[in-house]
Scaffold this motif. Structure first.
Motif, PDB file in Angstrom:
ATOM      1  N   ASN A 180       0.850  -1.194   0.000  1.00 34.78           N
ATOM      2  CA  ASN A 180       0.000   0.000   0.000  1.00 34.78           C
ATOM      3  C   ASN A 180       0.881   1.237   0.000  1.00 34.78           C
ATOM      4  O   ASN A 180       1.916   1.271   0.656  1.00 34.78           O
ATOM      5  CB  ASN A 180      -0.872   0.040   1.250  1.00 34.78           C
ATOM      6  CG  ASN A 180      -1.927  -1.028   1.248  1.00 34.78           C
ATOM      7  OD1 ASN A 180      -2.321  -1.527   0.209  1.00 34.78           O
ATOM      8  ND2 ASN A 180      -2.407  -1.388   2.423  1.00 34.78           N
ATOM      9  N   ILE A 231      -5.479  -6.003   0.512  1.00 36.57           N
ATOM     10  CA  ILE A 231      -5.254  -6.933  -0.588  1.00 36.57           C
ATOM     11  C   ILE A 231      -6.298  -8.033  -0.470  1.00 36.57           C
ATOM     12  O   ILE A 231      -6.399  -8.704   0.554  1.00 36.57           O
ATOM     13  CB  ILE A 231      -3.825  -7.492  -0.547  1.00 36.57           C
ATOM     14  CG1 ILE A 231      -2.829  -6.356  -0.789  1.00 36.57           C
ATOM     15  CG2 ILE A 231      -3.658  -8.608  -1.583  1.00 36.57           C
ATOM     16  CD1 ILE A 231      -1.379  -6.741  -0.622  1.00 36.57           C
ATOM     17  N   VAL A 255      -6.827  -4.973  -4.907  1.00 34.78           N
ATOM     18  CA  VAL A 255      -6.953  -4.242  -3.653  1.00 34.78           C
ATOM     19  C   VAL A 255      -8.338  -3.618  -3.543  1.00 34.78           C
ATOM     20  O   VAL A 255      -8.882  -3.124  -4.529  1.00 34.78           O
ATOM     21  CB  VAL A 255      -5.885  -3.128  -3.590  1.00 34.78           C
ATOM     22  CG1 VAL A 255      -6.080  -2.233  -2.397  1.00 34.78           C
ATOM     23  CG2 VAL A 255      -4.513  -3.719  -3.575  1.00 34.78           C
ATOM     24  N   ILE A 304      -1.301   1.405  -4.820  1.00 33.59           N
ATOM     25  CA  ILE A 304      -0.834   0.030  -4.647  1.00 33.59           C
ATOM     26  C   ILE A 304       0.268  -0.220  -5.676  1.00 33.59           C
ATOM     27  O   ILE A 304       0.229   0.319  -6.792  1.00 33.59           O
ATOM     28  CB  ILE A 304      -1.982  -0.996  -4.826  1.00 33.59           C
ATOM     29  CG1 ILE A 304      -1.511  -2.424  -4.574  1.00 33.59           C
ATOM     30  CG2 ILE A 304      -2.621  -0.883  -6.188  1.00 33.59           C
ATOM     31  CD1 ILE A 304      -1.276  -2.755  -3.151  1.00 33.59           C
TER      32      ILE A 304
END
Length: 128
Positions: free
Chosen positions: A81, A95, A109, A119
């Motif tokens: 992230n 996730i 995600v 991400i």
């Protein structure tokens, strides 16, 4: 049971005395042992590669992918992230899928935040 206590006490005494780290060795070959497997002296040439930053809007689902360099194959991967809004409560992307093929990796995600988040997928590759 007695041998285990003696070995543990000996290792503790060596470490306390500053003698260094004890390495378990195979009794026959003398090779280092990790768990129940011999440890190879030559490490495999693994390379971690990150994909492009993907922006996931608030409340949305996003996908990030990455490919291995030419001539290598995927051995694993994942995602990280990335907070995009300074001062915002970040890290609320989760996730929900992470999988790979022979030449890359994909991460899906879900952003549960009220601001956009990023991400990045990564893949660990090696030469076959």
């Amino acid at each position: 049971m007695r041998r285990i206590k003696v070995a543990a006490l000996t290792a503790a005494a060596l470490l306390t005395a500053g003698a260094g780290v004890a390495v378990a060795r195979n009794a026959d070959s003398g090779a280092p042992v990790q768990g129940d497997r011999a440890v190879s002296k030559a490490a495999a040439p693994f390379q971690r590669t990150f994909g492009d930053l993907v922006t996931v809007a608030a409340g949305q689902i996003g996908n990030a992918t990455v490919s291995c360099p030419a001539g290598t194959v995927s051995t694993g991967g994942g995602g990280v992230n990335v907070g995009l809004v300074a001062g915002a409560d970040t890290g609320r992307s989760f996730i929900i899928a992470s999988f790979g093929g022979t030449t890359g990796w994909q991460v899906t995600v879900r952003n549960t935040n009220t601001v956009q988040e990023g991400i990045r997928a990564f893949v660990v590759c090696t030469t076959p």
